[in-house]
Design an enzyme around this catalytic site. Sequence first.
Site, PDB file in Angstrom:
ATOM      1  CD  GLU A 181      26.703  10.033  18.209  1.00 27.08           C
ATOM      2  OE1 GLU A 181      26.513  11.194  18.627  1.00 27.08           O
ATOM      3  OE2 GLU A 181      27.821   9.518  18.094  1.00 27.08           O
TER       4      GLU A 181
ATOM      5  CE  LYS B 102      30.369   9.511  24.551  1.00 25.87           C
ATOM      6  NZ  LYS B 102      30.955   8.905  23.323  1.00 25.87           N
TER       7      LYS B 102
ATOM      8  CD  GLU C  71      20.654  11.720  26.451  1.00 28.30           C
ATOM      9  OE1 GLU C  71      21.311  11.545  25.402  1.00 28.30           O
ATOM     10  OE2 GLU C  71      20.356  12.825  26.876  1.00 28.30           O
TER      11      GLU C  71
ATOM     12  NE  ARG D 121      32.181  17.202  19.015  1.00 28.57           N
ATOM     13  CZ  ARG D 121      33.504  17.278  18.984  1.00 28.57           C
ATOM     14  NH1 ARG D 121      34.170  16.781  17.944  1.00 28.57           N
ATOM     15  NH2 ARG D 121      34.177  17.838  19.952  1.00 28.57           N
TER      16      ARG D 121
ATOM     17  CB  SER E 219      34.000  16.121  23.091  1.00 27.53           C
ATOM     18  OG  SER E 219      34.984  16.915  23.708  1.00 27.53           O
ATOM     19  CG  LEU E 220      29.327  14.371  26.266  1.00 24.98           C
ATOM     20  CD1 LEU E 220      28.558  13.076  26.149  1.00 24.98           C
ATOM     21  CD2 LEU E 220      28.569  15.370  27.113  1.00 24.98           C
TER      22      LEU E 220
ATOM     23  CD  GLU F 131      -2.701   1.716   0.742  1.00 21.40           C
ATOM     24  OE1 GLU F 131      -3.010   0.914  -0.150  1.00 21.40           O
ATOM     25  OE2 GLU F 131      -3.230   2.831   0.900  1.00 21.40           O
TER      26      GLU F 131
ATOM     27  CE  LYS G 211      23.278  15.414  27.137  1.00 17.48           C
ATOM     28  NZ  LYS G 211      22.624  15.730  25.848  1.00 17.48           N
TER      29      LYS G 211
END
Length: 349
Positions: A199, A141, A139, A162, A81-82, A34, A316
Amino acid sequence: STSVRDRVEQLRTTITDHNHHYYVLDDPQVPDAEYDRLFRELQAREAEYPELATTTSPTQRVGSAVETNFAQVIHRIPMLSLDNAFSADELRDFDRRVRERLNRGKTAGESSTKEHSTEDHSTEGEGSKEERTIEYVCEPKLDGLAVSLHYQNGELVRAATRGDGYTGEDITANIRTIASVPLTLRGGDFPQTVEVRGEVYMPRAGFDRLNQRLGGRGEKTFVNPRNAAAGSLRQKKSSVTARRPLEMCAYSVAVSDESALPPTHWKGLQQVSEWGFRINPEMSLANGADQCLEAYEALMAKRDRLPYEIDGIVFKVNRLDLQQQLGFVSRAPRWAIAQKFPAEEELTV
Ligand SMILES: Cc1ccc2cc(C(N)=O)cc(O)c2n1
């Protein structure tokens, strides 16, 4: 004629909605046959009436064989960046630094606005401020490539890698081929300018299929899904990217009019999900460092069963006003940290 224009509009809305259910919610509304029939009808009518063409039509994802060079894009807000925590103690240090910094910032007697909400609220510790517990969003990663997507009046106008955090490459044509990236925001209430970061990754199954396909043609295979995602996003021909099994999960949002955003990161992500993005279903809330460590252990335990690769967990601070107070150190935000899992044993090739 208006009837053709109406039919084309109706087809676009219906197909976009089916795409959202199929690719973002993993919950198809109609059988593939469909869907294909509707898609082919739209392609035929657009070919017959070129004056109706628009870049936001769902037929405009498939990309072109024309090679494009990647223009430079300067990130208005750097994509930093973390910082990494490599142990439980380092995570506890992070949480302590967050609490101390927030307490330093608070003058005595300042009233704290409580967010009376259902699913998330950060409890202001009773008594002395030292005991206040910070609420975090946890969360997975994802092991992919960070991208920044810009929407003007609800339409995707630019996508960038990035890069070095300050300037990236314009990969709009390639991003448009990813089905879980909305070409237009859903619903009607969004600010004029919206930036969604997330991401782009390649699920394990798609990675294995791609390598079998490439290997079968005697072509070079990719070492891991992250490299495969990076290589696929940087294809000069978006028609090649269109054949790569890429997906995207949103992890942050910025808007022109801050009042349009809810007061916490958690609710901001729910909002982004309503606008049509995929957000990660493994996300959870945690009060204080101990619950963060529980989330870390729980996610590490299920890591090998996830259909995509992750290399850690991101914590976070949930309240955006507290994120604002904490700001960034030169390189990474003071309000977030990633805790990496031990490297997976070498892939048995
Ligand atoms: C601020 C920031 C920077 C990089 C990130 C990267 C990921 C990721 N790799 O999934 C998730 C996040 O929430 C991130 N958040």
